[in-house]
Design a protein around this motif. Structure first.
Motif, PDB file in Angstrom:
ATOM      1  N   LEU A  71      -0.097  -7.488  -7.199  1.00 56.10           N
ATOM      2  CA  LEU A  71       0.429  -7.510  -5.831  1.00 56.10           C
ATOM      3  C   LEU A  71       1.894  -7.075  -5.816  1.00 56.10           C
ATOM      4  O   LEU A  71       2.310  -6.308  -4.940  1.00 56.10           O
ATOM      5  CB  LEU A  71       0.293  -8.917  -5.231  1.00 56.10           C
ATOM      6  N   LEU A  75       3.507  -3.770  -3.944  1.00 54.80           N
ATOM      7  CA  LEU A  75       4.596  -3.910  -2.983  1.00 54.80           C
ATOM      8  C   LEU A  75       5.776  -3.012  -3.352  1.00 54.80           C
ATOM      9  O   LEU A  75       6.329  -2.306  -2.495  1.00 54.80           O
ATOM     10  CB  LEU A  75       5.040  -5.372  -2.927  1.00 54.80           C
ATOM     11  N   THR A 139      -1.780  -5.103   0.949  1.00 60.99           N
ATOM     12  CA  THR A 139      -0.341  -5.333   0.778  1.00 60.99           C
ATOM     13  C   THR A 139       0.462  -4.047   0.912  1.00 60.99           C
ATOM     14  O   THR A 139       1.605  -4.058   1.391  1.00 60.99           O
ATOM     15  CB  THR A 139      -0.074  -5.963  -0.607  1.00 60.99           C
ATOM     16  N   THR A 179      -9.161  -7.345   5.228  1.00 61.49           N
ATOM     17  CA  THR A 179      -8.676  -8.630   4.709  1.00 61.49           C
ATOM     18  C   THR A 179      -9.561  -9.782   5.169  1.00 61.49           C
ATOM     19  O   THR A 179      -9.787 -10.738   4.421  1.00 61.49           O
ATOM     20  CB  THR A 179      -7.220  -8.883   5.140  1.00 61.49           C
TER      21      THR A 179
END
Length: 323
Positions: A71, A75, A139, A179
């Motif tokens: 993650l 990002l 993300t 999601t």
């Protein structure tokens, strides 16, 4: 010779070949078309299926350091890639700062369809990937938009850029469904998968083939319609930038120890360019930017490159990085 055989093997799968068929049909100006309602249903189905299967896989995998590392990598890539794309655009093309910023934002964000096609390629080749990569995809959708807006404000026309309400970014339909299905798959675990496996597993590849046929038609017709907007520099950028993004992700993913399948998906996410969520955001935030330029680049140049040549190349590189 082994490299070529490997790349051709990854290329010769039904999903990619149906996309090529759509491109060819568009180029020869065939009247082949997919009804709009059917295309909308297929896109909803694919998002639901990939999200649910990813959530189910996460439930089996569990929360660990690998998830949070992936993650964080996603990002960082999403925030950083627009700056690299902007620098390349300013050196390779004659785009002004505002249009270069708008285009750059598309390349830090992601194409969910490319991600779904990549996931299908892994299934067809028997390579496993971590289910949490769906969460990484979600993300990476928004941060690139924020980077692009900062670039536009700093180097474009200060004070003349609009704002994008965060609700509109996070309420994007594709992200909500992806999601949401991911969370449902994680919560219902094996019981949920047993209940809907005949719907989300068995017909998945066939529906994806039909959907990519439609995407090939759309990409080919967009390129033909707006080809006058593409200079040699812009066209070159549309082919170069996905490779740059993939190599950056290859470095990040190798550093954090991702296995072949997950490394491949991270590379695909960093290489893809948004042609749904980011264009909608840019119309609000940077209305002065030329939508024909960023849409033609992302949908007409980068998307076809990724689906036809990029995916086999990234999968081969991922095998080297995780070896």
């Amino acid at each position: 010779m082994q490299i070529i055989d490997s790349l051709l093997g990854n290329l010769m799968v039904p999903t990619i070949m149906f996309f090529v068929l759509g491109l060819v049909a568009a180029v020869v100006r065939s009247d082949l078309s997919i009804p709009e309602g059917a295309a909308k249903f297929m896109s909803l189905y694919l998002l639901l299926a990939i999200g649910f299967k990813g959530g189910h896989s996460l439930a089996e995998h569990g929360l660990d350091a690998a998830l949070f590392a992936a993650l964080a990598a996603g990002l960082v890539l999403s925030l950083a890639i627009p700056f690299i794309a902007y620098a390349l655009l300013r050196s390779l093309t004659r785009l002004d700062a505002l249009n270069a910023a708008a285009v750059a934002g598309h390349y830090g964000s992601i194409s969910i369809v490319t991600f779904v096609a990549a996931s299908s390629l892994l299934d067809l080749t028997g390579i496993a990937a971590d289910g949490y990569m769906v969460a990484v995809a979600a993300t990476m959708e928004v941060p690139a938009i924020l980077s692009a807006l900062w670039i536009a404000h700093r180097f474009g026309q200060p004070g003349k850029t609009g704002g994008v309400p965060l609700r509109e970014l996070f309420a994007n339909g594709s992200i909500v469904l992806l999601t949401g299905a991911f969370v449902i798959g994680a919560l219902t675990q094996d019981k949920g998968m047993q209940m809907i496996a005949p719907f989300v597993v068995t017909p998945f590849t066939g529906i994806l083939c039909l959907f990519l046929l439609d995407m090939g038609l759309s990409a080919g017709r967009s390129l033909l319609r707006n080809r006058h907007m593409l200079s040699a520099g812009l066209f070159g950028f549309g082919l170069l930038m996905p490779v740059v993004g993939a190599l950056l992700a290859w470095g990040c993913g190798t550093l954090i120890g991702l296995q072949t399948g997950s490394l491949f998906l991270l590379m695909v996410l960093a290489a893809s360019a948004s042609y749904i969520a980011v264009p909608a955001a840019m119309k609000i935030a940077l209305p002065q930017a030329e939508s024909g330029i960023y849409l033609t680049l992302s949908l007409g140049v980068t998307f076809p490159f990724n689906i036809t040549l990029g995916l086999p190349l990234y999968l081969w590189l991922a095998g080297l990085g995780a070896a």
